[in-house]
Design a protein around this motif. Structure first.
Motif, PDB file in Angstrom:
ATOM      1  N   VAL A  98       1.076  -1.177   0.089  1.00  0.00           N
ATOM      2  CA  VAL A  98      -0.073  -0.253  -0.099  1.00  0.00           C
ATOM      3  C   VAL A  98       0.991   1.387   0.173  1.00  0.00           C
ATOM      4  O   VAL A  98       0.491   2.201  -0.539  1.00  0.00           O
ATOM      5  N   PHE A  99       2.023   1.546   1.095  1.00  0.00           N
ATOM      6  CA  PHE A  99       3.110   2.033   1.156  1.00  0.00           C
ATOM      7  C   PHE A  99       3.796   2.542  -0.600  1.00  0.00           C
ATOM      8  O   PHE A  99       3.567   3.666  -1.257  1.00  0.00           O
ATOM      9  N   GLU A 100       3.961   1.822  -1.251  1.00  0.00           N
ATOM     10  CA  GLU A 100       4.520   1.659  -2.356  1.00  0.00           C
ATOM     11  C   GLU A 100       3.749   2.130  -3.035  1.00  0.00           C
ATOM     12  O   GLU A 100       4.323   3.008  -4.032  1.00  0.00           O
ATOM     13  N   ILE A 101       2.531   2.022  -3.556  1.00  0.00           N
ATOM     14  CA  ILE A 101       1.408   2.138  -4.032  1.00  0.00           C
ATOM     15  C   ILE A 101       1.385   3.384  -3.778  1.00  0.00           C
ATOM     16  O   ILE A 101       1.382   4.706  -5.154  1.00  0.00           O
ATOM     17  N   GLY A 102       0.692   3.765  -2.998  1.00  0.00           N
ATOM     18  CA  GLY A 102       0.580   5.625  -2.890  1.00  0.00           C
ATOM     19  C   GLY A 102       1.936   6.390  -2.715  1.00  0.00           C
ATOM     20  O   GLY A 102       1.798   7.461  -3.323  1.00  0.00           O
ATOM     21  N   TRP A 103       3.132   5.571  -3.326  1.00  0.00           N
ATOM     22  CA  TRP A 103       4.309   6.291  -3.249  1.00  0.00           C
ATOM     23  C   TRP A 103       4.114   6.392  -4.585  1.00  0.00           C
ATOM     24  O   TRP A 103       4.937   7.830  -4.942  1.00  0.00           O
ATOM     25  N   LYS A 104       3.822   5.559  -5.697  1.00  0.00           N
ATOM     26  CA  LYS A 104       3.964   6.311  -7.006  1.00  0.00           C
ATOM     27  C   LYS A 104       2.831   6.933  -7.548  1.00  0.00           C
ATOM     28  O   LYS A 104       3.309   7.124  -8.789  1.00  0.00           O
ATOM     29  N   VAL A 105       1.749   6.642  -6.784  1.00  0.00           N
ATOM     30  CA  VAL A 105       1.081   7.919  -7.272  1.00  0.00           C
ATOM     31  C   VAL A 105       0.985   9.031  -6.757  1.00  0.00           C
ATOM     32  O   VAL A 105       0.756   9.984  -7.806  1.00  0.00           O
ATOM     33  N   GLN A 106       1.746   8.956  -5.466  1.00  0.00           N
ATOM     34  CA  GLN A 106       2.320  10.621  -5.342  1.00  0.00           C
ATOM     35  C   GLN A 106       3.636  11.038  -6.498  1.00  0.00           C
ATOM     36  O   GLN A 106       3.632  12.441  -6.802  1.00  0.00           O
ATOM     37  N   GLU A 107       4.211  10.343  -6.968  1.00  0.00           N
ATOM     38  CA  GLU A 107       5.650  10.653  -7.761  1.00  0.00           C
ATOM     39  C   GLU A 107       5.262  11.072  -9.255  1.00  0.00           C
ATOM     40  O   GLU A 107       5.463  11.863 -10.333  1.00  0.00           O
ATOM     41  N   ARG A 108       3.667  10.450  -9.415  1.00  0.00           N
ATOM     42  CA  ARG A 108       3.601  10.378 -10.851  1.00  0.00           C
ATOM     43  C   ARG A 108       1.950  11.723 -11.095  1.00  0.00           C
ATOM     44  O   ARG A 108       2.615  12.037 -11.641  1.00  0.00           O
ATOM     45  N   ASN A 109       1.629  12.596  -9.939  1.00  0.00           N
ATOM     46  CA  ASN A 109       1.221  13.819  -9.320  1.00  0.00           C
ATOM     47  C   ASN A 109       1.397  14.503  -9.778  1.00  0.00           C
ATOM     48  O   ASN A 109       1.315  15.527 -10.271  1.00  0.00           O
ATOM     49  N   ALA A 110       2.960  14.102  -8.892  1.00  0.00           N
ATOM     50  CA  ALA A 110       3.846  15.885  -8.787  1.00  0.00           C
ATOM     51  C   ALA A 110       4.629  15.349 -10.024  1.00  0.00           C
ATOM     52  O   ALA A 110       4.653  17.207 -10.915  1.00  0.00           O
ATOM     53  N   ALA A 111       4.546  14.589 -10.975  1.00  0.00           N
ATOM     54  CA  ALA A 111       5.356  14.602 -12.879  1.00  0.00           C
ATOM     55  C   ALA A 111       3.952  15.497 -13.060  1.00  0.00           C
ATOM     56  O   ALA A 111       4.461  16.349 -14.202  1.00  0.00           O
ATOM     57  N   ARG A 112       2.595  14.902 -13.158  1.00  0.00           N
ATOM     58  CA  ARG A 112       1.394  15.334 -14.246  1.00  0.00           C
ATOM     59  C   ARG A 112       1.648  16.953 -13.817  1.00  0.00           C
ATOM     60  O   ARG A 112       1.964  18.379 -14.690  1.00  0.00           O
ATOM     61  N   ALA A 113       1.570  17.751 -12.231  1.00  0.00           N
ATOM     62  CA  ALA A 113       1.925  18.388 -11.953  1.00  0.00           C
ATOM     63  C   ALA A 113       2.929  19.826 -12.683  1.00  0.00           C
ATOM     64  O   ALA A 113       2.700  20.897 -13.231  1.00  0.00           O
ATOM     65  N   GLU A 114       4.618  19.006 -12.509  1.00  0.00           N
ATOM     66  CA  GLU A 114       5.143  19.539 -13.478  1.00  0.00           C
ATOM     67  C   GLU A 114       5.005  19.608 -15.311  1.00  0.00           C
ATOM     68  O   GLU A 114       5.512  20.705 -14.999  1.00  0.00           O
ATOM     69  N   GLU A 115       4.362  19.083 -15.631  1.00  0.00           N
ATOM     70  CA  GLU A 115       4.046  18.886 -17.102  1.00  0.00           C
ATOM     71  C   GLU A 115       3.301  20.112 -17.295  1.00  0.00           C
ATOM     72  O   GLU A 115       3.942  20.373 -18.195  1.00  0.00           O
ATOM     73  N   SER A 116       2.319  19.911 -16.393  1.00  0.00           N
ATOM     74  CA  SER A 116       1.394  21.099 -17.014  1.00  0.00           C
ATOM     75  C   SER A 116       2.076  22.381 -16.638  1.00  0.00           C
ATOM     76  O   SER A 116       1.648  23.258 -16.746  1.00  0.00           O
ATOM     77  N   LYS A 117       2.971  22.306 -15.625  1.00  0.00           N
ATOM     78  CA  LYS A 117       3.869  23.476 -14.852  1.00  0.00           C
ATOM     79  C   LYS A 117       4.229  24.402 -16.199  1.00  0.00           C
ATOM     80  O   LYS A 117       4.443  26.167 -16.802  1.00  0.00           O
ATOM     81  N   SER A 118       4.761  23.306 -17.137  1.00  0.00           N
ATOM     82  CA  SER A 118       5.841  23.579 -18.069  1.00  0.00           C
ATOM     83  C   SER A 118       4.964  24.074 -19.090  1.00  0.00           C
ATOM     84  O   SER A 118       5.388  24.317 -20.370  1.00  0.00           O
ATOM     85  N   ALA A 119       4.205  23.279 -19.622  1.00  0.00           N
ATOM     86  CA  ALA A 119       3.022  23.374 -20.559  1.00  0.00           C
ATOM     87  C   ALA A 119       2.524  24.553 -20.751  1.00  0.00           C
ATOM     88  O   ALA A 119       2.243  25.428 -21.087  1.00  0.00           O
ATOM     89  N   VAL A 120       1.868  25.063 -19.395  1.00  0.00           N
ATOM     90  CA  VAL A 120       1.483  26.384 -18.713  1.00  0.00           C
ATOM     91  C   VAL A 120       2.173  27.893 -19.216  1.00  0.00           C
ATOM     92  O   VAL A 120       2.503  28.407 -20.372  1.00  0.00           O
ATOM     93  N   ALA A 121       4.046  27.053 -18.580  1.00  0.00           N
ATOM     94  CA  ALA A 121       4.884  28.235 -18.750  1.00  0.00           C
ATOM     95  C   ALA A 121       5.155  28.238 -19.999  1.00  0.00           C
ATOM     96  O   ALA A 121       5.655  29.567 -20.723  1.00  0.00           O
ATOM     97  N   SER A 122       5.503  27.037 -21.727  1.00  0.00           N
ATOM     98  CA  SER A 122       5.898  27.757 -22.658  1.00  0.00           C
ATOM     99  C   SER A 122       4.653  27.736 -23.303  1.00  0.00           C
ATOM    100  O   SER A 122       4.843  28.707 -24.396  1.00  0.00           O
TER     101      SER A 122
END
Length: 95
Positions: free
Chosen positions: A67-91
């Motif tokens: 459960v911890f591993e799944i939560g960690w992966k979800v958190q990393e994926r959400n952080a990566a998506r947020a970073e991608e959306s920030k870079s897309a908005v900035a571009s």
């Protein structure tokens, strides 16, 4: 109809609760007596329950780790998506 059902049910229950009609013989009594040669083999009930308890704890730990591993992966994926959306908005704003 209900009386017939209850009558049948009573007969089934009474039929199952009867004990053996014969007593055990001398040979069966001898087989059921304690054997002094087996006295060195102690009961392992406590050991078996301890092993079962250890297994239960191990299963809980593995499940918690999964459960911890799944939560960690979800958190990393959400952080990566947020970073991608920030870079897309900035571009888009830079254009």
């Amino acid at each position: 109809m209900q009386a017939v059902r209850s009558s049948i049910a009573r007969r089934l229950v009474v039929g199952q609760s009867r004990g053996m009609a014969t007593r055990s013989g001398a040979r069966e009594d001898l087989l059921l007596e304690k054997d002094p040669a087996l006295s060195k083999y102690h009961s392992v009930k406590d050991t078996v329950s301890a092993i079962k308890r250890f297994g239960d704890v191990l299963v809980i730990l593995v499940a918690a780790g999964a459960v911890f591993e799944i939560g960690w992966k979800v958190q990393e994926r959400n952080a990566a998506r947020a970073e991608e959306s920030k870079s897309a908005v900035a571009s888009q704003s830079a254009e």
